[in-house]
Scaffold this active site. Structure first.
Site, short mmCIF file in Angstrom:
data_model
loop_
_atom_site.label_atom_id
_atom_site.label_comp_id
_atom_site.label_asym_id
_atom_site.label_seq_id
_atom_site.Cartn_x
_atom_site.Cartn_y
_atom_site.Cartn_z
CG ASP A 62 113.86 -36.23 38.59
OD1 ASP A 62 113.62 -36.71 37.49
OD2 ASP A 62 113.92 -37.00 39.73
CB SER A 112 113.40 -41.21 38.68
OG SER A 112 112.98 -40.29 37.56
CD GLU A 237 101.87 -26.77 54.50
OE1 GLU A 237 102.74 -27.82 54.43
OE2 GLU A 237 102.15 -25.89 53.80
CG PHE A 290 109.64 -28.11 54.18
CD1 PHE A 290 109.57 -27.47 55.37
CD2 PHE A 290 110.97 -28.74 53.77
CE1 PHE A 290 110.76 -27.36 56.25
CE2 PHE A 290 112.14 -28.35 54.82
CZ PHE A 290 112.08 -27.80 55.82
CD GLU A 291 103.06 -28.94 50.54
OE1 GLU A 291 102.14 -29.94 50.51
OE2 GLU A 291 102.93 -27.69 50.79
CG ASP A 338 110.40 -35.95 36.34
OD1 ASP A 338 110.85 -36.41 35.11
OD2 ASP A 338 109.73 -36.85 37.05
CG ASP A 379 116.44 -38.44 37.09
OD1 ASP A 379 116.61 -37.47 36.41
OD2 ASP A 379 115.67 -38.83 37.78
#
Ligand SMILES: *[C@@H]1O[C@H](CO)[C@@H](O)[C@H](O)[C@H]1NC(C)=O
Length: 490
Positions: A62, A112, A237, A290-291, A338, A379
């Protein structure tokens, strides 16, 4: 954070602080030997691989414009103790390279959302909209339905191929959202972002569309838990942080329930240990988030509280799972190049680019290029430039938190409007051959694998008789697969 409109990567004052490697002498003999080797390689590409691409893997760096590509290559060389300029990224050695024009239909410099739509649906569109053509009116729900266009992921699922989405960004973020969603605004990532009128007009947020349109995508590895869970649900988390959804939906649990009801071998994972325990042989559907928002930069990944897989590890797991079936299409996004650039921090951008380099190398180990097309592109570009006349081997930064200087400081550095490069290897890679509109990428993906509007004899043209044989064989295989799937549902 101070940031950059023009990040001048190379700065004389830092040159004096950090020792540069010394370049090996390169005399006439060296360059002539190099030239001859390149000619030998070039002649080989005259034999085109016209096979149908059973599998397509697209890697999107990106924001990885051509300057970033050069800088990433120099950094790769310098990390290996060389001067750097002479190094090659994995895709620098791909046989086919083209340029991609990245403007949006209403902007000279793209975002994007619009470019993701062009790359993945084959239709160039406006700034900040997702999966719709340019008849859309930005943020106007009533114009969205008629404007909707489908992505190559949909084409691949339609012919029974397995698909995956791997990204270090939120799954609802602009670039990956174009694979499964249609939205008059990239900002409608969860229900709370939808203006009341637009919701009343029947549009749903991108997170909700993920379940509706992408629940049958075999592998999804990304960030963005918070966009799929309610504001009454604590994040596993970060227990003091709730999800974002005002409707209280837990789309992750809905995904799990759906696959349980379908009787699938499916797993949801959110940390490195659970991800590592996933056995591809026993997994048909994998959702890994994962986040709560974007995943970590590669540079900070080691400090993540619950641990995160690297882009390379995610690429490997995705390919292993998809290869069990007829792997069709697997876009892999190295999203945070990016973001590093937007913060004027070339170090993080280029460290993530090194991880992309490793991920592409891993994919090359795992697939057969006789029947696989691999594309590496970006992109859009960024405004970073390499200039002045620094000496060979000049280090690119003082330290990891170094913010590259800007001519005109702004809150965030912005995108660049120049062309990006398309690097391709494998089946039908030669279809990238000049300067193309970015929307051409989706057409090559569909044509190379005979999907969507190319699902007829025209995609069989070529001088290779075995291509025809492969074509029928692929279809036989797809049909058998469909039949098997049907049977297993009975
Ligand atoms: C969740 O969002 C709704 C709608 O904005 C709000 O009424 C509610 O108080 C929020 N709940 C929590 C726990 O923040």
């Amino acid at each position: 954070m101070w940031s950059a409109v023009i990040s001048l990567l190379v700065l004389q004052q830092y040159y004096d602080n950090v020792a540069a490697a010394t370049a090996e002498p390169t005399d006439a003999n060296y360059w002539n030997t190099y030239g001859k080797e390149q000619i030998k390689k070039a002649i080989k590409t005259e034999r085109l691989n016209q096979n149908i691409a059973k599998n397509v893997i697209v890697f999107i760096g990106d924001g990885m414009g051509v300057t970033t590509n050069t800088a990433a290559r120099i950094f790769k060389g310098q990390l290996a103790g060389q001067t750097g300029e002479e190094a090659n990224l994995v895709w620098d050695e791909f046989p086919h390279v083209a340029l991609s024009k990245t403007y949006n239909t209403d902007r000279q410099v793209a975002d994007s959302a619009g470019t993701g739509c062009a790359l993945f649906t084959g239709v160039k569109t406006k700034y900040e909209v997702i999966g719709v053509d340019d008849t859309i009116e930005f943020a106007k729900c009533s114009t969205a339905e008629a404007a909707a266009v489908d992505s190559v992921l949909v084409s691949a699922e339609q012919v029974g191929k397995s698909t995956g989405i791997v990204t270090t960004a939120r799954i609802t973020h602009a670039t990956p959202a174009n694979l499964y969603a249609h939205s008059a605004s990239r900002h409608w990532e969860y229900d709370g972002k939808m203006p009341a009128q637009e919701a009343a007009d029947g549009c749903i947020d991108i997170g909700a569309q993920f379940l509706e349109n992408a629940a049958q995508v075999e592998v999804v590895l990304a960030g963005g838990r918070g966009y799929l869970t309610g504001n009454n649900t604590a994040d596993p988390e970060y227990p003091d942080k709730n999800g974002l959804r005002a409707d209280g939906r837990n789309i992750i649990e809905e995904w799990q329930q759906l696959h349980q009801d379908q009787g699938d071998q499916s797993s949801y994972v959110w940390n490195a240990a659970d991800f590592n325990a996933v056995k591809p042989g026993e997994t048909d559907f994998l959702l890994g988030l994962f986040e709560s928002s974007h995943m970590q930069y590669e540079h900070q990944r080691v400090n993540d509280p619950a641990g995160e897989p690297s882009l390379t590890e995610m690429t490997e797991k995705a390919i292993h799972i998809l290869q069990k079936n007829d792997m069709g299409f697997d876009p892999i996004f190295c999203a945070r190049i990016d973001h590093g650039h937007h913060d004027g921090n070339a170090f993080r951008a280029l460290t993530d680019a090194q991880e992309l380099d490793k991920a592409v190398a891993k994919a090359l180990e795992l697939v057969n290029l006789e029947e696989t097309l691999i594309i590496v592109t970006a992109d859009h570009s960024h405004v970073m430039t390499i200039n002045g006349y620094p000496k060979r081997g000049n280090p690119l930064f003082a330290d990891p938190d170094f913010v590259n200087p800007a001519l005109i400081p702004t809150k965030y550095e912005n995108h660049g409007g120049q062309d990006t490069a398309i690097f391709a290897t494998g089946a039908r890679a030669h279809l990238f051959h000049g300067v193309h509109e970015d929307s051409y990428v989706a057409h090559v993906i569909r044509y190379a694998s005979c999907m969507g509007m190319y699902m007829d004899d025209t995609c069989m043209v070529g001088n290779d008789a075995s291509a025809n044989f492969r074509f029928s064989f692929t279809w036989l295989y797809c049909l058998m697969l469909l039949l098997l799937l049907r049977l297993s549902y009975v």
